[in-house]
Enzyme design. Sequence first.
Site, short mmCIF file in Angstrom:
data_model
loop_
_atom_site.label_atom_id
_atom_site.label_comp_id
_atom_site.label_asym_id
_atom_site.label_seq_id
_atom_site.Cartn_x
_atom_site.Cartn_y
_atom_site.Cartn_z
N ASP A 149 -14.95 -58.45 -61.94
CA ASP A 149 -16.06 -59.24 -62.47
C ASP A 149 -15.76 -60.74 -62.42
O ASP A 149 -14.60 -61.14 -62.49
CB ASP A 149 -16.35 -58.80 -63.92
CG ASP A 149 -17.71 -59.25 -64.41
OD1 ASP A 149 -18.56 -59.61 -63.57
OD2 ASP A 149 -17.93 -59.22 -65.64
N GLY A 150 -16.80 -61.53 -62.27
CA GLY A 150 -16.64 -62.99 -62.36
C GLY A 150 -16.88 -63.73 -61.06
O GLY A 150 -16.67 -64.94 -61.00
N ARG B 65 -19.62 -66.49 -61.64
CA ARG B 65 -19.16 -67.64 -62.41
C ARG B 65 -18.16 -68.48 -61.61
O ARG B 65 -18.13 -69.70 -61.73
CB ARG B 65 -18.53 -67.17 -63.74
CG ARG B 65 -19.57 -66.97 -64.83
CD ARG B 65 -19.06 -66.10 -65.94
NE ARG B 65 -19.00 -64.70 -65.50
CZ ARG B 65 -18.38 -63.74 -66.16
NH1 ARG B 65 -17.71 -64.04 -67.27
NH2 ARG B 65 -18.41 -62.51 -65.72
N TRP B 66 -17.38 -67.81 -60.78
CA TRP B 66 -16.44 -68.56 -59.91
C TRP B 66 -17.23 -69.50 -59.01
O TRP B 66 -16.87 -70.67 -58.85
CB TRP B 66 -15.64 -67.55 -59.08
CG TRP B 66 -14.60 -68.17 -58.18
CD1 TRP B 66 -13.28 -68.37 -58.49
CD2 TRP B 66 -14.79 -68.65 -56.84
NE1 TRP B 66 -12.64 -68.95 -57.41
CE2 TRP B 66 -13.54 -69.14 -56.39
CE3 TRP B 66 -15.88 -68.72 -55.97
CZ2 TRP B 66 -13.36 -69.68 -55.12
CZ3 TRP B 66 -15.70 -69.27 -54.71
CH2 TRP B 66 -14.44 -69.75 -54.30
N SER C 259 -22.68 -51.44 -59.37
CA SER C 259 -23.14 -50.49 -60.39
C SER C 259 -24.60 -50.10 -60.15
O SER C 259 -25.33 -50.81 -59.44
CB SER C 259 -23.00 -51.10 -61.79
OG SER C 259 -23.97 -52.12 -61.98
N THR C 260 -25.02 -49.01 -60.78
CA THR C 260 -26.44 -48.63 -60.67
C THR C 260 -27.33 -49.76 -61.21
O THR C 260 -28.40 -50.03 -60.68
CB THR C 260 -26.74 -47.31 -61.42
OG1 THR C 260 -26.07 -47.33 -62.67
CG2 THR C 260 -26.30 -46.10 -60.65
N GLU C 261 -26.82 -50.44 -62.23
CA GLU C 261 -27.57 -51.56 -62.82
C GLU C 261 -27.67 -52.75 -61.86
O GLU C 261 -28.62 -53.54 -61.91
CB GLU C 261 -26.93 -52.02 -64.13
CG GLU C 261 -27.10 -51.05 -65.29
CD GLU C 261 -26.24 -49.81 -65.20
OE1 GLU C 261 -25.22 -49.83 -64.47
OE2 GLU C 261 -26.59 -48.79 -65.84
N ASN C 262 -26.66 -52.90 -60.99
CA ASN C 262 -26.66 -54.04 -60.07
C ASN C 262 -27.83 -54.01 -59.08
O ASN C 262 -28.16 -55.04 -58.48
CB ASN C 262 -25.34 -54.14 -59.31
CG ASN C 262 -24.15 -54.55 -60.15
OD1 ASN C 262 -23.01 -54.18 -59.88
ND2 ASN C 262 -24.38 -55.32 -61.21
N ARG D 164 -30.44 -56.75 -59.53
CA ARG D 164 -30.20 -58.17 -59.21
C ARG D 164 -31.22 -58.64 -58.17
O ARG D 164 -31.84 -57.82 -57.49
CB ARG D 164 -28.77 -58.35 -58.69
CG ARG D 164 -27.75 -58.12 -59.80
CD ARG D 164 -26.38 -58.56 -59.39
NE ARG D 164 -25.46 -58.35 -60.50
CZ ARG D 164 -24.24 -58.86 -60.57
NH1 ARG D 164 -23.79 -59.62 -59.57
NH2 ARG D 164 -23.47 -58.62 -61.62
N GLU E 255 -5.28 -47.04 -70.52
CA GLU E 255 -4.83 -48.29 -71.13
C GLU E 255 -5.73 -49.39 -70.58
O GLU E 255 -5.98 -49.46 -69.38
CB GLU E 255 -3.37 -48.57 -70.75
CG GLU E 255 -2.38 -47.57 -71.32
CD GLU E 255 -2.35 -47.60 -72.85
OE1 GLU E 255 -2.48 -48.69 -73.44
OE2 GLU E 255 -2.20 -46.51 -73.45
#
Length: 250
Positions: free
Chosen positions: A27-28, A31-32, A72-75, A78, A214
């Site tokens: 992710d990111g 923003r990068w 993702s399915t949500e993507n 976009r 973890e």
Amino acid sequence: MNSSDALAVEAGLDPARRPAHVAIIMDGNGRWAKKRLLNRVKGHEQGADTVRMVVRASRELGISVLTLYAFSTENWQRPEAEVKALMMLLKRFLKSEKQEMLDNNIRLNAIGEVERLPGSVSTLLQETMQATENNSGMVLNLALSYGARPEIIRMVRQLSAKVAAGNLQAEEIDEETVSTHLYTRNIPDPDLLIRTSGEMRISNFMLWQIAYAEIYITDTLWPDFNRAEYIKILKDYQERDRRFGKVKNQ
Ligand code: IPE
Ligand code: IPE
Ligand code: MG
């Protein structure tokens, strides 16, 4: 000692305590790019280089399975131009990395509703998976058009159909039954889940499979993530005491 054990030791890792399965929520990218006043797509392009780095490093260090949450399915919601660019980058990645996967004994696998991908992407994906199917050095597992809830719904539908047809008794359903009806049926659960860019959320990723993973969240944006930080996280993982609900050294 094989070469990946030797490289792991050189990196300061204990081969016996290495995670078998590392999963990454990359992710990111946006923003990068924004920080540099660039289009988000530039961030995805740069992120693709980090993907190459992390695949290579994982193989060298002897990780058995690397799962990358790529889309993702949500993507799908976009802007169309961004989705198109991501699909184009995925194609470019598959084309450019096929030889690398063959040379390094890496098997490509995909999880998710891959039938929703554009035809040209899914053809290339199937071809690459087929070409690498006998490789045994590492599994590169791409989560594409993946969402954990749709995966769970699919599993429930498959099991209910079996029960309705009389091929399965409801009482027989156990953790093993559920696991073997998920996309990840041939893959062990992740030992280590990394998320970049500092977001403290799971975003519909492997809800069943991460029961005892973890978790490591780093503020680093995905395009800035590098080998040194990856090794630092693997070392951090090795220091952890995984109790699985028991008490220490039980
Ligand atoms: C991750 O970066 C790539 C995908 C989700 C496809 P983002 O595009 O989510 O980047 P941010 O979160 O907007 O910075
Ligand atoms: C999660 O990142 C999905 C992938 C990395 C492919 P998102 O950027 O889509 O997630 P949210 O919107 O921050 O939850
Ligand atoms: Mg994001």
